[in-house]
Design a protein around this motif. Structure first.
Motif, PDB file in Angstrom:
ATOM      1  N   ASN A  63       0.856  -1.181   0.000  1.00 34.08           N
ATOM      2  CA  ASN A  63       0.000   0.000   0.000  1.00 34.08           C
ATOM      3  C   ASN A  63       0.894   1.234   0.000  1.00 34.08           C
ATOM      4  O   ASN A  63       1.622   1.478   0.957  1.00 34.08           O
ATOM      5  CB  ASN A  63      -0.899  -0.008   1.223  1.00 34.08           C
ATOM      6  N   TYR A  64       0.849   2.002  -1.086  1.00 33.01           N
ATOM      7  CA  TYR A  64       1.653   3.207  -1.217  1.00 33.01           C
ATOM      8  C   TYR A  64       0.745   4.412  -1.026  1.00 33.01           C
ATOM      9  O   TYR A  64      -0.020   4.766  -1.911  1.00 33.01           O
ATOM     10  CB  TYR A  64       2.318   3.247  -2.600  1.00 33.01           C
ATOM     11  N   LYS A  65       0.800   4.996   0.160  1.00 34.31           N
ATOM     12  CA  LYS A  65      -0.012   6.178   0.461  1.00 34.31           C
ATOM     13  C   LYS A  65       0.853   7.416   0.267  1.00 34.31           C
ATOM     14  O   LYS A  65       1.903   7.552   0.891  1.00 34.31           O
ATOM     15  CB  LYS A  65      -0.528   6.132   1.895  1.00 34.31           C
ATOM     16  N   GLN A  66       0.383   8.293  -0.607  1.00 32.04           N
ATOM     17  CA  GLN A  66       1.143   9.509  -0.879  1.00 32.04           C
ATOM     18  C   GLN A  66       0.853  10.574   0.164  1.00 32.04           C
ATOM     19  O   GLN A  66      -0.299  10.761   0.560  1.00 32.04           O
ATOM     20  CB  GLN A  66       0.777  10.065  -2.245  1.00 32.04           C
ATOM     21  N   GLU A  67       1.884  11.240   0.550  1.00 31.20           N
ATOM     22  CA  GLU A  67       1.752  12.381   1.446  1.00 31.20           C
ATOM     23  C   GLU A  67       2.660  13.474   0.919  1.00 31.20           C
ATOM     24  O   GLU A  67       3.785  13.204   0.513  1.00 31.20           O
ATOM     25  CB  GLU A  67       2.172  12.009   2.869  1.00 31.20           C
ATOM     26  N   LEU A  68       2.166  14.685   0.908  1.00 28.62           N
ATOM     27  CA  LEU A  68       3.001  15.798   0.482  1.00 28.62           C
ATOM     28  C   LEU A  68       3.778  16.309   1.683  1.00 28.62           C
ATOM     29  O   LEU A  68       3.203  16.670   2.698  1.00 28.62           O
ATOM     30  CB  LEU A  68       2.135  16.917  -0.103  1.00 28.62           C
ATOM     31  N   VAL A  69       5.088  16.308   1.554  1.00 33.77           N
ATOM     32  CA  VAL A  69       5.961  16.798   2.616  1.00 33.77           C
ATOM     33  C   VAL A  69       6.587  18.084   2.088  1.00 33.77           C
ATOM     34  O   VAL A  69       7.508  18.048   1.278  1.00 33.77           O
ATOM     35  CB  VAL A  69       7.046  15.756   2.979  1.00 33.77           C
ATOM     36  N   PHE A  70       6.071  19.197   2.532  1.00 30.16           N
ATOM     37  CA  PHE A  70       6.474  20.483   1.982  1.00 30.16           C
ATOM     38  C   PHE A  70       7.851  20.946   2.452  1.00 30.16           C
ATOM     39  O   PHE A  70       8.498  21.725   1.785  1.00 30.16           O
ATOM     40  CB  PHE A  70       5.420  21.546   2.310  1.00 30.16           C
ATOM     41  N   LYS A  71       8.320  20.432   3.577  1.00 28.29           N
ATOM     42  CA  LYS A  71       9.557  20.957   4.156  1.00 28.29           C
ATOM     43  C   LYS A  71      10.801  20.668   3.321  1.00 28.29           C
ATOM     44  O   LYS A  71      11.771  21.395   3.382  1.00 28.29           O
ATOM     45  CB  LYS A  71       9.744  20.463   5.589  1.00 28.29           C
ATOM     46  N   ASN A  72      10.788  19.607   2.500  1.00 22.48           N
ATOM     47  CA  ASN A  72      11.990  19.302   1.713  1.00 22.48           C
ATOM     48  C   ASN A  72      11.972  19.946   0.330  1.00 22.48           C
ATOM     49  O   ASN A  72      12.858  19.702  -0.478  1.00 22.48           O
ATOM     50  CB  ASN A  72      12.210  17.789   1.608  1.00 22.48           C
ATOM     51  N   LYS A  73      10.954  20.761   0.042  1.00 18.80           N
ATOM     52  CA  LYS A  73      10.833  21.515  -1.220  1.00 18.80           C
ATOM     53  C   LYS A  73      10.765  20.619  -2.445  1.00 18.80           C
ATOM     54  O   LYS A  73      11.174  20.981  -3.531  1.00 18.80           O
ATOM     55  CB  LYS A  73      11.977  22.521  -1.376  1.00 18.80           C
ATOM     56  N   SER A  74      10.310  19.388  -2.257  1.00 15.95           N
ATOM     57  CA  SER A  74      10.203  18.440  -3.356  1.00 15.95           C
ATOM     58  C   SER A  74       8.891  17.680  -3.219  1.00 15.95           C
ATOM     59  O   SER A  74       8.649  17.054  -2.199  1.00 15.95           O
ATOM     60  CB  SER A  74      11.391  17.475  -3.323  1.00 15.95           C
ATOM     61  N   LEU A  75       8.038  17.757  -4.245  1.00 16.41           N
ATOM     62  CA  LEU A  75       6.737  17.105  -4.211  1.00 16.41           C
ATOM     63  C   LEU A  75       6.639  16.081  -5.331  1.00 16.41           C
ATOM     64  O   LEU A  75       7.106  16.322  -6.441  1.00 16.41           O
ATOM     65  CB  LEU A  75       5.618  18.132  -4.374  1.00 16.41           C
ATOM     66  N   HIS A  76       6.035  14.968  -5.061  1.00 16.64           N
ATOM     67  CA  HIS A  76       5.882  13.910  -6.058  1.00 16.64           C
ATOM     68  C   HIS A  76       4.405  13.544  -6.147  1.00 16.64           C
ATOM     69  O   HIS A  76       3.815  13.078  -5.190  1.00 16.64           O
ATOM     70  CB  HIS A  76       6.724  12.690  -5.689  1.00 16.64           C
ATOM     71  N   PHE A  77       3.832  13.775  -7.330  1.00 15.12           N
ATOM     72  CA  PHE A  77       2.423  13.501  -7.560  1.00 15.12           C
ATOM     73  C   PHE A  77       2.306  12.173  -8.308  1.00 15.12           C
ATOM     74  O   PHE A  77       1.949  12.128  -9.466  1.00 15.12           O
ATOM     75  CB  PHE A  77       1.785  14.638  -8.354  1.00 15.12           C
TER      76      PHE A  77
END
Length: 168
Positions: A63-77
């Motif tokens: 199960n791959y649950k995506q979460e946006l982690v804004f602190k590392n300045k890199s987002l993967h959609f």
């Protein structure tokens, strides 16, 4: 099946059901070895998909649950791309043992070279979209070369991923 929107015919009833069940599966793909499901948690709006991958040969579920982690300045959609360090992968089609995603040439080049600016509530911040970390460094150069040659008016860019086959 009887709860799907096309059967219910009423978006409010359907949305209520999805929220109550806390899931909405949007795509199912099946190959000889895998069942791959793209699902959203309780929403119909375009939000980050989550993925279930069932491996029939090992009887295991991932199960791959995506979460946006804004602190590392890199987002993967989508699924993190460690193959060549490029854009994330979110399959839209399947043909045989291949997953396929398409991008307009303009979007592919812009997203790869410039990333994305998002409003975080306190102003606009810049985020990288590509992973930039290939599993093998020699895979990054052909992608960089392609992006340099790409014109915004070119044909769509297809990302094609071959599934691992069953060993015999």
């Amino acid at each position: 099946m009887e709860h799907r929107l096309e059967y219910v015919g009423d978006e409010e009833t359907f949305t209520s059901y999805c929220v109550k069940q806390q899931a909405y599966a949007t795509r199912f793909f099946e190959s000889d070895r895998y069942i791959f499901i793209d699902y959203r948690l309780g929403y119909l709006e375009p939000i980050l998909p989550n993925y279930l991958l069932y491996d029939k040969s090992t009887d295991s579920l991932f199960n791959y649950k995506q979460e946006l982690v804004f602190k590392n300045k890199s987002l993967h959609f989508g699924l993190y791309n460690d193959y060549d360090g490029g854009l994330p992968f979110s399959p839209a089609f399947m043909s045989g043992e291949y997953f396929i995603q398409s991008f307009s040439a303009y979007y592919f080049k812009e997203a790869y070279t410039k990333g994305r600016n998002l409003d975080n509530g306190h102003g606009t911040e810049h985020y990288e979209i590509k992973s930039n970390y290939p599993a093998r460094k020699e895979r990054k150069k052909p992608l960089d070369d392609l992006v340099k040659r790409l014109n915004p008016e070119d044909n769509p860019v297809l990302m094609i991923v071959k599934l691992k086959s069953l060993s015999k």
